[in-house]
Design a protein around this motif. Structure first.
Motif, PDB file in Angstrom:
ATOM      1  N   ASP A  46       0.817  -1.221   0.000  1.00 30.08           N
ATOM      2  CA  ASP A  46       0.000   0.000   0.000  1.00 30.08           C
ATOM      3  C   ASP A  46       0.851   1.272   0.000  1.00 30.08           C
ATOM      4  O   ASP A  46       0.582   2.210  -0.747  1.00 30.08           O
ATOM      5  N   ALA A  47       1.874   1.276   0.855  1.00 28.34           N
ATOM      6  CA  ALA A  47       2.668   2.506   0.998  1.00 28.34           C
ATOM      7  C   ALA A  47       3.249   2.912  -0.358  1.00 28.34           C
ATOM      8  O   ALA A  47       3.234   4.095  -0.733  1.00 28.34           O
ATOM      9  N   VAL A  48       3.747   1.940  -1.109  1.00 25.37           N
ATOM     10  CA  VAL A  48       4.359   2.241  -2.410  1.00 25.37           C
ATOM     11  C   VAL A  48       3.278   2.631  -3.419  1.00 25.37           C
ATOM     12  O   VAL A  48       3.423   3.605  -4.175  1.00 25.37           O
ATOM     13  N   THR A  49       2.184   1.865  -3.445  1.00 24.70           N
ATOM     14  CA  THR A  49       1.106   2.146  -4.400  1.00 24.70           C
ATOM     15  C   THR A  49       0.598   3.579  -4.210  1.00 24.70           C
ATOM     16  O   THR A  49       0.468   4.344  -5.165  1.00 24.70           O
ATOM     17  N   PHE A  50       0.331   3.922  -2.951  1.00 24.73           N
ATOM     18  CA  PHE A  50      -0.186   5.271  -2.670  1.00 24.73           C
ATOM     19  C   PHE A  50       0.815   6.347  -3.091  1.00 24.73           C
ATOM     20  O   PHE A  50       0.482   7.288  -3.808  1.00 24.73           O
ATOM     21  N   ASP A  51       2.056   6.171  -2.627  1.00 21.56           N
ATOM     22  CA  ASP A  51       3.044   7.220  -2.850  1.00 21.56           C
ATOM     23  C   ASP A  51       3.300   7.428  -4.342  1.00 21.56           C
ATOM     24  O   ASP A  51       3.323   8.556  -4.847  1.00 21.56           O
ATOM     25  N   CYS A  52       3.443   6.319  -5.052  1.00 17.76           N
ATOM     26  CA  CYS A  52       3.786   6.405  -6.462  1.00 17.76           C
ATOM     27  C   CYS A  52       2.627   7.018  -7.261  1.00 17.76           C
ATOM     28  O   CYS A  52       2.826   7.906  -8.097  1.00 17.76           O
ATOM     29  N   LEU A  53       1.413   6.562  -6.979  1.00 26.23           N
ATOM     30  CA  LEU A  53       0.282   7.101  -7.738  1.00 26.23           C
ATOM     31  C   LEU A  53      -0.003   8.558  -7.361  1.00 26.23           C
ATOM     32  O   LEU A  53      -0.416   9.349  -8.213  1.00 26.23           O
ATOM     33  N   ALA A  54       0.246   8.906  -6.094  1.00 23.39           N
ATOM     34  CA  ALA A  54       0.035  10.302  -5.687  1.00 23.39           C
ATOM     35  C   ALA A  54       0.957  11.207  -6.513  1.00 23.39           C
ATOM     36  O   ALA A  54       0.561  12.257  -7.019  1.00 23.39           O
ATOM     37  N   ARG A  55       2.204  10.780  -6.667  1.00 25.78           N
ATOM     38  CA  ARG A  55       3.164  11.595  -7.425  1.00 25.78           C
ATOM     39  C   ARG A  55       2.819  11.613  -8.911  1.00 25.78           C
ATOM     40  O   ARG A  55       2.916  12.651  -9.577  1.00 25.78           O
ATOM     41  N   LEU A  56       2.436  10.443  -9.398  1.00 29.44           N
ATOM     42  CA  LEU A  56       2.095  10.330 -10.816  1.00 29.44           C
ATOM     43  C   LEU A  56       0.886  11.210 -11.147  1.00 29.44           C
ATOM     44  O   LEU A  56       0.834  11.883 -12.177  1.00 29.44           O
ATOM     45  N   ARG A  57      -0.072  11.197 -10.231  1.00 35.14           N
ATOM     46  CA  ARG A  57      -1.281  11.996 -10.420  1.00 35.14           C
ATOM     47  C   ARG A  57      -0.932  13.489 -10.547  1.00 35.14           C
ATOM     48  O   ARG A  57      -1.420  14.186 -11.436  1.00 35.14           O
ATOM     49  N   VAL A  58      -0.033  13.941  -9.669  1.00 31.51           N
ATOM     50  CA  VAL A  58       0.360  15.356  -9.706  1.00 31.51           C
ATOM     51  C   VAL A  58       1.127  15.662 -10.995  1.00 31.51           C
ATOM     52  O   VAL A  58       0.911  16.689 -11.648  1.00 31.51           O
ATOM     53  N   MET A  59       1.989  14.732 -11.390  1.00 32.44           N
ATOM     54  CA  MET A  59       2.759  14.940 -12.614  1.00 32.44           C
ATOM     55  C   MET A  59       1.832  15.008 -13.838  1.00 32.44           C
ATOM     56  O   MET A  59       1.979  15.887 -14.694  1.00 32.44           O
ATOM     57  N   MET A  60       0.869  14.091 -13.893  1.00 39.19           N
ATOM     58  CA  MET A  60      -0.060  14.095 -15.029  1.00 39.19           C
ATOM     59  C   MET A  60      -0.961  15.334 -14.958  1.00 39.19           C
ATOM     60  O   MET A  60      -1.309  15.917 -15.980  1.00 39.19           O
TER      61      MET A  60
END
Ligand code: ASP
Length: 594
Positions: free
Chosen positions: A401-415
């Motif tokens: 979960d920790a990785v999924t959340f962190d990575c998608l949170a960053r990806l979301r902001v980048m997109m």
């Protein structure tokens, strides 16, 4: 005074008046024998016209003068000829016909231009910060900072708050960073700690009956530097007695809303009232507890759907207790292989094992490396769950979960950035509430406070403090703006017994707790009122209001990214005898650690 008017304030209404100005030579130009100087002071620019034929001094001046010389100019205000009017300048209708000019100082060749915004290396800007601050952008930032702080002071004064200073030389006040220590000369071997925040002192002021306290407070935290961190920074530190959570939130929401409406009316506050999200909800929807709520692209948990999809990467992530979540980057279905590889590399840098995608082109044709593992039905279900339409790009991370959340949170902001969804003039404030009170420190094998140890557990969770510690939620809150945590705060513990219990739970022995915090525990035995507070970061706030990329741009004399003051060179070695006087001796350091 060397001047009787400001350069930026002279208008057509002043025509015919004699004025005395003083300021810097912003620009000068020779127009076929007549010279023009744009004279600048803090208020703006005025055009000065110099006719060298008027005097030999003028003749010498126009041949010698350079940018940033300091001049005093006496002259008459007159209208510019029509063709020379500059509608973009407040003083663009007039000019000063120079009668007398005194050179107040000269200026060496500049390390960088002050009259235009060049891309100067930041270390040079910081070294010559006294010049850098002359630039319009920096003057605007400092003015904004002043106005925000002034508004806050007036607003809180009207509501009965006292501004009270608290000591800088104090004792460890933990906020999750290292302390800066100051050795005592009078007590060799003993040290003051610079406060990481005035937390204990503002609580003690409540015990002292102040009821409503604030301070524009400097905080000191020795931690690794990032764009929005500095070793010392400024908070609007607040504390109130006899309040509950929503009293604090309502006051802060009103303060910030009216302040922004007054000081930066060009900004749009997206939500009113500000939404309140629980910590769990923020994580589920945005993958982080400081979300950017200017746009959707929320995380979708597809774990249930894909756990028996036939695609082992997805299946294993779920089987191992993790999750599979995705975002829908609308309109990015045309991404090329290369662009997708770049996104994957980026996701790997953020700790994911990879990035799974589905591209949907304009005709509805899908393209996905994992399509072959899915049945038609499952795949259609997945698209539906992701709200997929023609032209969309679905991006998935499968991990803990920790990785999924962190990575998608960053990806979301980048997109979000790429899709132009993060307009800096739109301010999406929200509150995050109901944080877990404790987090498990795996290295030290003990619970630690997520905020600080003075935060009160929620009433509902008092019974499970010791039995189900990980599930206890705190009466604590964060103010969030556009992907940044602007403030943390909480309702506090005000009883000695509860405070002792919390110290014990986070593994502080009675002895250590007493040594560090006896002043708090003592005070709690003398009629401490219920109280709570918050502390918004001023630097981050100004950074966001000024559309600046980091807080150094809104601090007059910041340290660089490696915690060094480039202007003075601090930190620096001690002078002769200083260490001896303090009873200190240095341990020689390897060359590369200096
Ligand atoms: N002292 C806290 C901090 O600096 C804020 C607060 O709890 O009021 O984050």
């Amino acid at each position: 005074m060397y001047k009787n008017r400001n350069c930026g304030d002279i208008t057509a209404a002043d025509v015919g008046k004699n004025v005395v100005l003083a300021g810097w030579v912003h620009r000068f130009r020779d127009h076929g024998g007549v010279y023009f100087i744009d004279l600048r002071d803090r208020s703006g620019l005025t055009q000065v016209v110099i006719n060298p034929e008027k005097s030999p001094e003028f003749e010498k001046l126009v041949s010698d003068v350079r940018v940033e010389w300091v001049l005093q100019v006496c002259g008459e205000v007159r209208l510019r000829p029509e063709e020379a009017v500059n509608p973009n300048l407040p003083t663009g209708e007039i000019e000063i016909s120079a009668e007398a000019i005194t050179v107040l100082n000269t200026c060496k060749p500049l390390p960088f231009a002050i009259n235009k915004d060049e891309n100067t290396d930041e270390s040079i800007r910081l070294k010559y910060r006294f010049l850098d601050l002359r630039r319009e952008r920096m003057q605007t930032n400092l003015k904004l900072r002043h106005r925000v702080i002034k508004f806050i002071r007036d607003y809180l004064d009207e509501r009965g708050f006292y501004e009270i200073e608290t000591p800088i030389l104090f004792k460890t006040t933990p906020e999750g960073a290292r302390d800066y220590l100051v050795p005592s000369r009078i007590y060799p071997g003993q040290f003051y700690a610079l406060p990481q925040s005035p937390q204990q002192l503002k609580q003690l002021l409540q015990v002292a009956g102040i009821e409503k306290y604030f301070q524009i407070a400097r905080c000191f935290r020795d931690e690794d530097q990032r764009g929005d961190r500095q070793p010392e920074f400024t908070q609007l530190d607040m504390e109130m007695s006899f309040v509950e959570r929503d009293d604090v939130l309502d006051l802060l929401e009103d303060l910030f809303t009216t302040m922004i409406e007054t000081v930066t009316p060009e900004k749009e506050i997206l939500f009113r009232p500000w939404p309140k999200l629980t910590f769990a909800e923020a994580m589920e929807r945005f993958g982080k507890d400081a979300p950017d709520m200017r746009f959707g692209m929320e995380l979708v948990n597809v774990s249930e759907l894909v756990k028996d999809s036939g695609f082992s990467v997805f299946e294993n992530a779920v089987a191992n207790g993790g999750s599979v979540r995705g975002i829908n980057a609308k309109g990015c279905g045309g991404y090329t292989r290369k662009q997708l590889d770049e996104l994957t590399d980026q996701a790997k840098l953020w700790g994911a094992k990879g990035l799974a995608y589905v591209k949907i082109d304009q005709s509805g044709e899908t393209n996905s490396p994992f399509r072959k593992f899915f049945s038609d039905e499952k795949f259609a279900e997945l698209l539906k769950k992701m709200d997929a339409e023609n032209g969309d790009l679905l991006l998935f991370v499968a991990d803990k979960d920790a990785v999924t959340f962190d990575c998608l949170a960053r990806l979301r902001v980048m997109m979000g950035d790429r899709l132009g969804l993060r307009d800096p003039n739109v301010l999406a404030f929200c509150w995050i509430v109901d944080f877990p009170l404790f987090e498990w420190d795996d290295e030290e094998k003990r619970w630690d406070a997520t905020h600080h140890p003075f935060t009160r557990p929620r009433k509902e969770d008092m019974d499970i403090l010791e039995t189900d510690t990980g599930r206890v939620l705190g009466d604590q809150y964060d103010m969030v703006l556009n992907n940044y945590e602007l403030a943390s705060g909480s309702i506090r513990i005000h009883e000695r017994s509860l405070q002792e219990k919390i110290f014990k739970l986070i593994g502080l022995s009675e002895e250590v707790a007493k040594e560090r915090f006896h002043q708090m525990m003592d005070a709690f035995e003398y009629g401490a009122p219920p109280h709570g507070g918050i502390a918004p970061g001023i630097d981050r706030l100004i950074m966001l209001l000024a559309n600046e990329p980091n807080i150094r741009e809104v601090i007059a004399f910041p340290k660089n990214n490696a915690a060094r003051d480039m202007m003075s060179g601090a930190p620096s070695e001690t002078m002769d005898g200083q260490l001896k006087e303090l009873g200190l001796q240095l341990i020689p350091q390897p060359e590369n650690k200096k």
